[in-house]
Write a protein that holds these residues in place. Structure first.
Motif, PDB file in Angstrom:
ATOM      1  N   CYS A   1       1.153  -1.277  -0.737  1.00  0.00           N
ATOM      2  CA  CYS A   1       0.099  -0.278   0.411  1.00  0.00           C
ATOM      3  C   CYS A   1       0.485   1.342   0.107  1.00  0.00           C
ATOM      4  CB  CYS A   1      -0.840  -0.032   1.198  1.00  0.00           C
ATOM      5  SG  CYS A   1      -2.519   1.247   1.174  1.00  0.00           S
ATOM      6  N   ASN A   2       1.135   1.553  -1.564  1.00  0.00           N
ATOM      7  CA  ASN A   2       2.025   2.923  -1.528  1.00  0.00           C
ATOM      8  C   ASN A   2       1.488   4.057  -0.746  1.00  0.00           C
ATOM      9  OD1 ASN A   2       4.304   4.156  -2.499  1.00  0.00           O
ATOM     10  ND2 ASN A   2       2.928   5.316  -3.997  1.00  0.00           N
ATOM     11  N   PHE A   3       0.339   4.584  -0.681  1.00  0.00           N
ATOM     12  CA  PHE A   3      -0.408   6.031   0.277  1.00  0.00           C
ATOM     13  C   PHE A   3      -0.417   5.623   1.525  1.00  0.00           C
ATOM     14  CE2 PHE A   3      -2.460   8.505   3.335  1.00  0.00           C
ATOM     15  CZ  PHE A   3      -2.346   9.517   2.459  1.00  0.00           C
ATOM     16  N   CYS A   4      -0.211   4.750   2.428  1.00  0.00           N
ATOM     17  CA  CYS A   4      -0.106   4.466   3.575  1.00  0.00           C
ATOM     18  C   CYS A   4       0.962   3.963   3.915  1.00  0.00           C
ATOM     19  CB  CYS A   4      -1.094   3.173   4.384  1.00  0.00           C
ATOM     20  SG  CYS A   4      -2.702   3.771   4.437  1.00  0.00           S
ATOM     21  N   CYS A   5       1.938   3.490   3.318  1.00  0.00           N
ATOM     22  CA  CYS A   5       3.679   2.517   3.544  1.00  0.00           C
ATOM     23  C   CYS A   5       4.705   4.450   3.731  1.00  0.00           C
ATOM     24  CB  CYS A   5       3.979   2.158   3.197  1.00  0.00           C
ATOM     25  SG  CYS A   5       6.374   1.401   3.357  1.00  0.00           S
ATOM     26  N   SER A   6       3.901   5.111   2.638  1.00  0.00           N
ATOM     27  CA  SER A   6       4.425   6.478   2.220  1.00  0.00           C
ATOM     28  C   SER A   6       4.677   7.362   3.819  1.00  0.00           C
ATOM     29  CB  SER A   6       4.657   6.927   1.390  1.00  0.00           C
ATOM     30  OG  SER A   6       5.110   6.568   0.443  1.00  0.00           O
ATOM     31  N   SER A   7       3.658   7.227   4.000  1.00  0.00           N
ATOM     32  CA  SER A   7       2.426   8.545   5.056  1.00  0.00           C
ATOM     33  C   SER A   7       3.008   7.994   6.939  1.00  0.00           C
ATOM     34  CB  SER A   7       1.272   8.402   5.113  1.00  0.00           C
ATOM     35  OG  SER A   7       0.409   7.166   5.397  1.00  0.00           O
ATOM     36  N   HIS A   8       3.055   6.752   6.637  1.00  0.00           N
ATOM     37  CA  HIS A   8       3.796   5.872   7.800  1.00  0.00           C
ATOM     38  C   HIS A   8       5.278   6.024   8.235  1.00  0.00           C
ATOM     39  CE1 HIS A   8      -0.529   6.177   9.942  1.00  0.00           C
ATOM     40  NE2 HIS A   8      -1.271   5.673   8.434  1.00  0.00           N
ATOM     41  N   SER A   9       5.640   5.430   7.614  1.00  0.00           N
ATOM     42  CA  SER A   9       7.131   5.703   6.627  1.00  0.00           C
ATOM     43  C   SER A   9       7.338   6.969   7.361  1.00  0.00           C
ATOM     44  CB  SER A   9       7.737   5.418   5.665  1.00  0.00           C
ATOM     45  OG  SER A   9       8.099   4.268   5.643  1.00  0.00           O
ATOM     46  N   ALA A  10       6.717   7.935   6.953  1.00  0.00           N
ATOM     47  CA  ALA A  10       7.437   9.530   7.278  1.00  0.00           C
ATOM     48  C   ALA A  10       6.787   9.805   8.571  1.00  0.00           C
ATOM     49  CB  ALA A  10       6.877  10.427   6.249  1.00  0.00           C
ATOM     50  N   PHE A  11       5.786   9.559   9.548  1.00  0.00           N
ATOM     51  CA  PHE A  11       5.181   9.646  10.412  1.00  0.00           C
ATOM     52  C   PHE A  11       6.328   8.797  11.382  1.00  0.00           C
ATOM     53  CE2 PHE A  11       0.839   9.446   9.212  1.00  0.00           C
ATOM     54  CZ  PHE A  11       0.860  10.532   8.045  1.00  0.00           C
ATOM     55  N   ALA A  12       6.978   7.557  11.050  1.00  0.00           N
ATOM     56  CA  ALA A  12       8.136   7.265  12.194  1.00  0.00           C
ATOM     57  C   ALA A  12       8.946   8.073  11.555  1.00  0.00           C
ATOM     58  CB  ALA A  12       7.650   5.757  11.801  1.00  0.00           C
ATOM     59  N   ALA A  13       9.892   8.180  10.768  1.00  0.00           N
ATOM     60  CA  ALA A  13      11.214   8.661  10.812  1.00  0.00           C
ATOM     61  C   ALA A  13      11.120  10.121  11.272  1.00  0.00           C
ATOM     62  CB  ALA A  13      10.960   9.409   8.866  1.00  0.00           C
ATOM     63  N   VAL A  14      10.386  10.603  11.277  1.00  0.00           N
ATOM     64  CA  VAL A  14      10.149  12.180  11.994  1.00  0.00           C
ATOM     65  C   VAL A  14       9.638  11.815  13.619  1.00  0.00           C
ATOM     66  CG1 VAL A  14       8.841  14.206  10.115  1.00  0.00           C
ATOM     67  CG2 VAL A  14       7.238  13.112  12.162  1.00  0.00           C
ATOM     68  N   GLN A  15       9.357  10.135  14.338  1.00  0.00           N
ATOM     69  CA  GLN A  15       9.573  10.654  15.256  1.00  0.00           C
ATOM     70  C   GLN A  15      10.548   9.680  16.015  1.00  0.00           C
ATOM     71  OE1 GLN A  15       5.488  10.317  17.200  1.00  0.00           O
ATOM     72  NE2 GLN A  15       5.119   9.922  14.833  1.00  0.00           N
ATOM     73  N   LEU A  16      11.636   9.009  15.302  1.00  0.00           N
ATOM     74  CA  LEU A  16      12.686   7.896  15.491  1.00  0.00           C
ATOM     75  C   LEU A  16      13.777   8.866  15.250  1.00  0.00           C
ATOM     76  CD1 LEU A  16      11.494   4.742  13.706  1.00  0.00           C
ATOM     77  CD2 LEU A  16      11.899   5.053  15.900  1.00  0.00           C
ATOM     78  N   GLU A  17      14.670   8.888  16.132  1.00  0.00           N
ATOM     79  CA  GLU A  17      15.922   9.986  16.371  1.00  0.00           C
ATOM     80  C   GLU A  17      16.419   9.448  15.017  1.00  0.00           C
ATOM     81  OE1 GLU A  17      20.252   9.563  18.611  1.00  0.00           O
ATOM     82  OE2 GLU A  17      18.073   9.550  19.366  1.00  0.00           O
ATOM     83  N   GLU A  18      17.353   7.826  14.098  1.00  0.00           N
ATOM     84  CA  GLU A  18      17.213   7.377  13.733  1.00  0.00           C
ATOM     85  C   GLU A  18      16.766   7.629  12.081  1.00  0.00           C
ATOM     86  OE1 GLU A  18      16.424   5.269  15.673  1.00  0.00           O
ATOM     87  OE2 GLU A  18      18.291   4.623  16.802  1.00  0.00           O
ATOM     88  N   GLY A  19      15.539   8.834  12.250  1.00  0.00           N
ATOM     89  CA  GLY A  19      14.712   8.655  10.960  1.00  0.00           C
ATOM     90  C   GLY A  19      14.230   7.754   9.730  1.00  0.00           C
ATOM     91  N   TYR A  20      15.071   8.119   8.608  1.00  0.00           N
ATOM     92  CA  TYR A  20      14.256   7.505   7.434  1.00  0.00           C
ATOM     93  C   TYR A  20      15.562   6.813   7.293  1.00  0.00           C
ATOM     94  CZ  TYR A  20      10.439   9.694   4.833  1.00  0.00           C
ATOM     95  OH  TYR A  20       9.086   9.880   4.462  1.00  0.00           O
ATOM     96  N   ALA A  21      16.155   6.410   7.555  1.00  0.00           N
ATOM     97  CA  ALA A  21      17.622   5.626   7.576  1.00  0.00           C
ATOM     98  C   ALA A  21      16.968   4.124   7.997  1.00  0.00           C
ATOM     99  CB  ALA A  21      18.573   6.206   7.982  1.00  0.00           C
ATOM    100  N   LEU A  22      16.598   4.232   9.990  1.00  0.00           N
ATOM    101  CA  LEU A  22      16.094   3.384  10.312  1.00  0.00           C
ATOM    102  C   LEU A  22      15.300   2.397   9.557  1.00  0.00           C
ATOM    103  CD1 LEU A  22      16.721   1.783  12.297  1.00  0.00           C
ATOM    104  CD2 LEU A  22      14.695   3.136  13.986  1.00  0.00           C
ATOM    105  N   VAL A  23      13.482   3.379   9.192  1.00  0.00           N
ATOM    106  CA  VAL A  23      13.026   3.340   8.734  1.00  0.00           C
ATOM    107  C   VAL A  23      13.265   2.485   7.779  1.00  0.00           C
ATOM    108  CG1 VAL A  23      10.050   4.108   7.368  1.00  0.00           C
ATOM    109  CG2 VAL A  23      11.312   5.006   9.601  1.00  0.00           C
TER     110      VAL A  23
END
Length: 185
Positions: A62-84
């Motif tokens: 699911c491109n939309f949900c994966c992209s949006s929740h990856s963004a939501f996770a990335a802004v809240q995780l210290e390692e950001g998108y790298a970890l996602v």
């Protein structure tokens, strides 16, 4: 273009936001569920719970949900998108705590079928310190995102390309929560 006329500009209201504006009476309980599962006080940080949602959504393609929740996770995780990105690419080698890895394995099993969640997966999570509430919430996040993913994709909604398209909604969700950031009409 969505399979039905959502009566919105799909580029302005992509993914789940279009259907939520189309049927605000269903948007409220869906937003309330997301708020409780992903943002309410919990021993699992919100970023980790968003990562579970992104992981399941990616497995469901699911491109939309994966992209949006990856963004939501990335802004809240210290390692950001790298970890996602690492979790989504290879959970076994991603640098996450053992408890989170065990919970993500449970989420991955739920994504296939609830019956794929085994006693061994639960015991492995408990051995890493997962509580019953964390296990419960992981199963429910995974199950809910299977539903959210099918809702978005089943209606053929528009999903913007690129991470920049999700940055503003990530900021709004973190700042305001689901009910305010993704309001019904």
């Amino acid at each position: 273009m969505a399979h039905i006329d959502l009566r919105v500009d799909e580029k302005q209201f992509p993914g789940i936001t279009g259907p939520m504006r189309f049927r605000p009476e269903t948007a409220k309980p869906l937003n309330d569920l997301a708020e409780v599962l992903l943002r309410a006080p919990n021993s699992l940080p919100s970023g980790e719970r968003e990562l579970i949602a992104a992981y399941v959504s990616g497995r469901n393609d699911c491109n939309f949900c994966c992209s949006s929740h990856s963004a939501f996770a990335a802004v809240q995780l210290e390692e950001g998108y790298a970890l996602v990105d690492q979790v989504r690419a290879d959970l076994d080698t991603a640098p996450v705590p053992a408890k989170l890895r065990a919970l993500l394995r449970i989420a991955g099993a739920v994504q296939i079928s609830g019956r794929e969640v085994t006693t061994e997966l639960i015991e492995a999570a408990r051995a890493e310190g997962a509580t019953d509430v964390e296990i419960h919430d992981t199963v429910l996040i995974a199950a809910a995102f299977c539903m959210f993913n099918r809702y978005v994709d089943g209606l053929g909604t528009f999903a913007p390309e690129g991470r920049d398209a999700y940055a503003e909604s990530a900021r709004r969700v973190v700042e305001l929560g689901y009910g305010q950031a993704i309001p019904a009409a």
